[in-house]
Design a protein around this motif. Structure first.
Motif, PDB file in Angstrom:
ATOM      1  N   LYS B  15       0.875  -1.132   0.125  1.00 51.57           N
ATOM      2  CA  LYS B  15       0.189   0.120  -0.042  1.00 51.57           C
ATOM      3  C   LYS B  15       0.681   1.159  -0.241  1.00 51.57           C
ATOM      4  CE  LYS B  15      -4.220  -1.443   2.392  1.00 51.57           C
ATOM      5  NZ  LYS B  15      -4.924  -1.526   3.380  1.00 51.57           N
ATOM      6  N   SER B  54     -10.311  -1.055   1.033  1.00 46.99           N
ATOM      7  CA  SER B  54     -11.555  -1.107   1.370  1.00 46.99           C
ATOM      8  C   SER B  54     -12.151   0.036   0.936  1.00 46.99           C
ATOM      9  CB  SER B  54     -11.976  -1.145   2.823  1.00 46.99           C
ATOM     10  OG  SER B  54     -11.289   0.269   3.539  1.00 46.99           O
ATOM     11  N   GLU B  56     -13.703   2.421   2.341  1.00 43.60           N
ATOM     12  CA  GLU B  56     -13.634   3.649   3.083  1.00 43.60           C
ATOM     13  C   GLU B  56     -12.000   4.093   2.824  1.00 43.60           C
ATOM     14  OE1 GLU B  56     -14.728   0.635   4.465  1.00 43.60           O
ATOM     15  OE2 GLU B  56     -16.670   1.403   4.273  1.00 43.60           O
ATOM     16  N   GLU B  57     -11.055   3.046   2.716  1.00 43.99           N
ATOM     17  CA  GLU B  57      -9.812   3.737   2.555  1.00 43.99           C
ATOM     18  C   GLU B  57      -9.889   4.218   0.962  1.00 43.99           C
ATOM     19  OE1 GLU B  57      -6.329   0.385   4.073  1.00 43.99           O
ATOM     20  OE2 GLU B  57      -8.138  -0.646   3.004  1.00 43.99           O
ATOM     21  N   GLU B  59     -11.999   5.980  -0.292  1.00 43.36           N
ATOM     22  CA  GLU B  59     -12.856   7.368  -0.181  1.00 43.36           C
ATOM     23  C   GLU B  59     -11.694   8.390   0.828  1.00 43.36           C
ATOM     24  OE1 GLU B  59     -16.541   6.848   1.663  1.00 43.36           O
ATOM     25  OE2 GLU B  59     -16.414   9.032   2.124  1.00 43.36           O
ATOM     26  N   LYS B  60     -10.806   7.806   1.420  1.00 43.62           N
ATOM     27  CA  LYS B  60      -9.962   8.597   2.350  1.00 43.62           C
ATOM     28  C   LYS B  60      -8.831   9.155   1.286  1.00 43.62           C
ATOM     29  CE  LYS B  60      -7.503   8.503   6.712  1.00 43.62           C
ATOM     30  NZ  LYS B  60      -6.730   7.806   7.617  1.00 43.62           N
ATOM     31  N   LEU B  61      -8.403   8.223   0.711  1.00 48.64           N
ATOM     32  CA  LEU B  61      -7.359   8.520  -0.267  1.00 48.64           C
ATOM     33  C   LEU B  61      -7.874   9.653  -1.134  1.00 48.64           C
ATOM     34  CD1 LEU B  61      -5.791   5.035  -1.250  1.00 48.64           C
ATOM     35  CD2 LEU B  61      -4.539   7.061  -0.281  1.00 48.64           C
ATOM     36  N   ASN B  62      -8.982   9.497  -1.720  1.00 45.84           N
ATOM     37  CA  ASN B  62      -9.605  10.513  -2.501  1.00 45.84           C
ATOM     38  C   ASN B  62      -9.610  11.842  -1.857  1.00 45.84           C
ATOM     39  OD1 ASN B  62     -10.079   9.917  -5.454  1.00 45.84           O
ATOM     40  ND2 ASN B  62     -11.608   8.263  -4.714  1.00 45.84           N
ATOM     41  N   SER B  63     -10.044  11.784  -0.707  1.00 47.18           N
ATOM     42  CA  SER B  63     -10.324  13.148  -0.137  1.00 47.18           C
ATOM     43  C   SER B  63      -8.753  13.916   0.076  1.00 47.18           C
ATOM     44  CB  SER B  63     -10.798  13.050   1.268  1.00 47.18           C
ATOM     45  OG  SER B  63     -10.097  12.370   2.214  1.00 47.18           O
ATOM     46  N   GLY B  64      -7.808  12.967   0.035  1.00 47.76           N
ATOM     47  CA  GLY B  64      -6.413  13.871   0.126  1.00 47.76           C
ATOM     48  C   GLY B  64      -5.710  14.247  -1.179  1.00 47.76           C
ATOM     49  N   SER B  69      -8.647  11.949  -9.443  1.00 49.85           N
ATOM     50  CA  SER B  69      -9.695  11.056  -8.676  1.00 49.85           C
ATOM     51  C   SER B  69      -9.153   9.623  -8.977  1.00 49.85           C
ATOM     52  CB  SER B  69     -10.952  11.149  -9.250  1.00 49.85           C
ATOM     53  OG  SER B  69     -11.116  10.726 -10.504  1.00 49.85           O
TER      54      SER B  69
END
Lengths: 394, 294
Positions: B15, B54, B56-57, B59-64, B69
């Motif tokens: 990762k 996952s 969620e992961e 989504e979290k990456l995308n927000s950073g 995208s």
């Protein structure tokens, strides 16, 4: 209490042993190794104030990556940053020393820094230096280093992703020693014309000539360690005042390496972690300096080595003995044909013959040429003679 | 202004290395000046047995990320590279597609450099330069023209991908899918450009003799692909030569021989192309001249 009673009183020892004794010479060597205590020395005048300022910082890292640039190789500098951004161990800072650069070059270099990913941008300290030859930026950079170690990564070499990690692992095993990893030697060239003009390209296979353990006797004769494969313990510079010789215009890295190794010893990283590029059609230190200059500097360094006592790294003595040992074949012949010589056979001679035989077999499997031919029947003969000697003794 | 879809097939990747690669893409988009690249989507296809990320992961990456995208698709089977990229490329709406190894790190000025050659409509694929070990394949030093492109990192128009029906996933699992794709691009009349100014870090290591360190899987899939390349590109003489050489061998080469014979018996060998050797170029084990060996 016990330790205190038996602690060495260095001043007493120095007084007891005269300057002509080896102990006395070693004291003198350590005293003269650096310029820390000489008030008028270059180190004290030029670099100690910087060192003192540097040491005030709380930001400590494992490695200071020192990159000298004259601002004339933007693509290669981008390549250096790219390699650093891929490191698996990010415990480093980057000291970019712009040497004698114009304002325009400074702007261009700053733009290259600004375009980097954040983890690289925040690690770069861009410092300028306007005096001296190519050696001065090394002293300047070492004085600014916040790392335990300093590695010289000029703006035309490239490193693998584990370059820092391998140095770090070696330093953890043997702290304070000079770290030496293998550097693949490769021919590169600059593309001159057309749409691709100014780009660089590899023009030869990576060559393993510098992929061998640090060899002290060979190293005294000529340099086999490109700077990109080395990490120097910073304390030798900052605490002892051992600096690069700014009178040297070439091979300053070799001279410095030799002086540091006698103080710090060496740890080998037996892995290829970088590429030492040899430029075939563009300006480099090979083309800028004349042969006469190279020869002169070589002589100066040799003189320095001859003039002082030397502490060998621990494996240096065995390397020297190996150089002087007769070829294995001669040893085999001497004993095999003279049964009376049985008494003189030593275990290390048998061991060496066995080791050579296995080494040669392994080389043969890999399609390489053996260095010395040792036959199985001769090894067997030596083992038998040695066993006979042991039996006779009993 | 144009858009690009970057796609990578994941298989047991770390990762940390993936995140570093994504950060470099995000940064390279931040640095776009001249290429006109405006929209960048990174699509991951995960061919590992269980999902690496996952929802969620992701989504979290995308927000950073500020400039890209990230989309993630779990395949649920080991797709190999060719099939994985075909799946990811289905329905791609971007102007260009970039095939990239998942751990590749783009230089900040990458997009401006890689897109330059597309100013000419003759250009089908542009390939990046790999750092620290450059590919030894020869190219024209004035124009950058080369015989084929590795897809460690290469860009082509999505329209071309569609026209060619993507990679030949029925024939190639892991190797030579890019070589085959390149030759089909050239059969269509396009040229392939190697762009040394577009630098990407692709982690590689050398042995202490400065040779490639290859795994058994790499040796097998490479052998399998070389037989299939020779067959597909109508070099029957080479097919015979390899079959004879490997018939009585052992290990990876014998497995590759058996695989080919089975395909022949099952009638699953590919349709042969380029019977007159207009594009295909076999130089011993190589597919173009090399400047040096590795």
């Amino acid at each position: 209490m016990m330790m205190k009673e038996h602690a060495f009183d260095m001043n007493r020892l120095e007084a007891l042993f005269g300057e002509e004794t080896n102990v006395g010479k070693m004291f003198l060597h350590l005293r003269n190794a650096g310029d820390m205590h000489k008030e008028e020395s270059e180190f004290v005048r030029k670099y100690l104030p910087i060192v003192k300022e540097t040491q005030k910082s709380d930001e400590k890292v494992f490695l200071s990556v020192l990159t000298r640039t004259q601002g004339r190789r933007p693509q290669e500098l981008r390549e250096v940053f790219l390699c650093l951004s891929a490191q698996t161990d990010m415990d480093f800072e980057i000291l970019l020393v712009g040497h004698k650069i114009s304002e325009e070059q400074e702007r261009d270099l700053q733009a290259i820094i600004d375009e980097q990913v954040e983890p690289i941008r925040k690690r770069v300290r861009f410092i300028k230096l306007d005096y001296g030859n190519r050696t001065a930026p090394l002293n300047f950079g070492f004085a600014h280093a916040r790392g335990e170690y300093v590695a010289i990564l000029d703006d035309d070499d490239v490193v693998f992703a584990d370059w820092v990690e391998e140095f770090h692992k070696a330093a953890q095993k043997r702290p304070g020693t000079l770290l030496h990893s293998y550097a693949a030697f490769q021919h590169w060239m600059k593309i001159g014309k057309g749409a691709l003009g100014g780009n660089v390209r590899a023009s030869g296979s990576p060559n393993p000539i510098y992929c061998t353990p640090f060899n002290w006797p060979k190293q005294m004769h000529c340099n086999n360690c490109p700077p990109v494969g080395l990490a120097f313990p910073t304390m030798v510079f900052q605490e002892l005042g051992v600096i690069f010789d700014e009178t040297l215009t070439t091979t300053e890295d070799w001279d410095y390496l030799q002086r540091v190794v006698t103080l710090s010893g060496v740890s080998d990283v037996k892995k290829v972690t970088c590429i030492y590029r040899w430029w075939v059609n563009t300006e480099s230190s090979q083309t800028v300096h004349s042969k006469r200059e190279w020869d002169y500097n070589y002589e100066v360094i040799q003189k320095k080595m001859r003039a002082s006592v030397t502490l060998f790294p621990e494996f240096g003595s065995s390397q020297l003995l190996a150089l002087m040992a007769p070829p294995a074949q001669e040893v085999v012949a001497a004993f095999a044909n003279d049964s009376a010589a049985t008494e003189n056979i030593h275990f290390w001679e048998v061991k060496r013959a066995i080791r050579l035989y296995i080494k040669n077999k392994w080389k043969k499997i890999r399609g390489k040429k053996p260095t010395e031919i040792v036959h199985f029947k001769d090894v067997k003969k030596l083992v038998k003679l040695y066993m006979k000697k042991k039996k006779n003794r009993r | 202004m144009s858009s690009i879809q970057i796609q990578s097939v994941l298989f047991h990747n770390e990762k940390e290395a993936l995140i570093r690669s994504l950060e470099a893409v995000d940064n390279a988009v931040r640095n776009v000046r001249t290429s006109g690249i405006e929209s960048v989507v990174v699509k991951y296809g995960d061919a590992t047995a269980s999902p690496l990320f996952s929802a969620e992961e992701i989504e979290k990456l995308n927000s950073g990320f500020k400039h890209i995208s990230l989309e993630y698709q779990f395949f649920g089977f080991n797709s190999g590279s060719a099939r994985g990229h075909n799946i990811l490329g289905e329905g791609c709406s971007a102007d260009y597609m970039q095939i990239m190894n998942p751990d590749v790190i783009l230089a900040p000025n990458y997009f401006d450099e890689i897109m330059k050659p597309f100013a000419s409509p003759k250009v089908g694929i542009v390939e990046a330069r790999q750092v620290p070990i450059e590919h030894p394949k020869e190219y024209n030093t004035e124009t950058g023209e080369t015989d084929w492109a590795t897809t460690a990192c290469a860009v082509f128009p999505t329209s071309l991908f569609r026209k060619l029906n993507g990679f030949d996933a029925d024939t190639f699992f892991l190797y030579c899918d890019d070589l085959d794709f390149s030759w089909r691009v050239r059969l269509e009349g396009y040229i392939i450009i190697y762009q040394p100014g577009a630098m990407v870090f692709h982690s590689k290591h050398l042995s202490n003799e400065c040779k490639w360190l290859s795994t058994s899987a790499e040796r097998y899939y490479s052998a399998e692909a070389s037989l299939l390349m020779a067959y597909k590109w109508s070099n029957n003489q080479r097919v015979e030569y390899l079959l004879n050489a490997w018939k009585n061998s052992s290990g990876d080469l014998r497995r590759a021989y058996q695989n080919f014979i089975e395909r022949k018996e099952n009638g699953t060998l590919p349709v042969q192309l380029d019977p007159h050797g207009k594009v295909a170029n076999f130089m011993g084990d190589l597919y173009t001249a090399h400047r040096f060996s590795l």
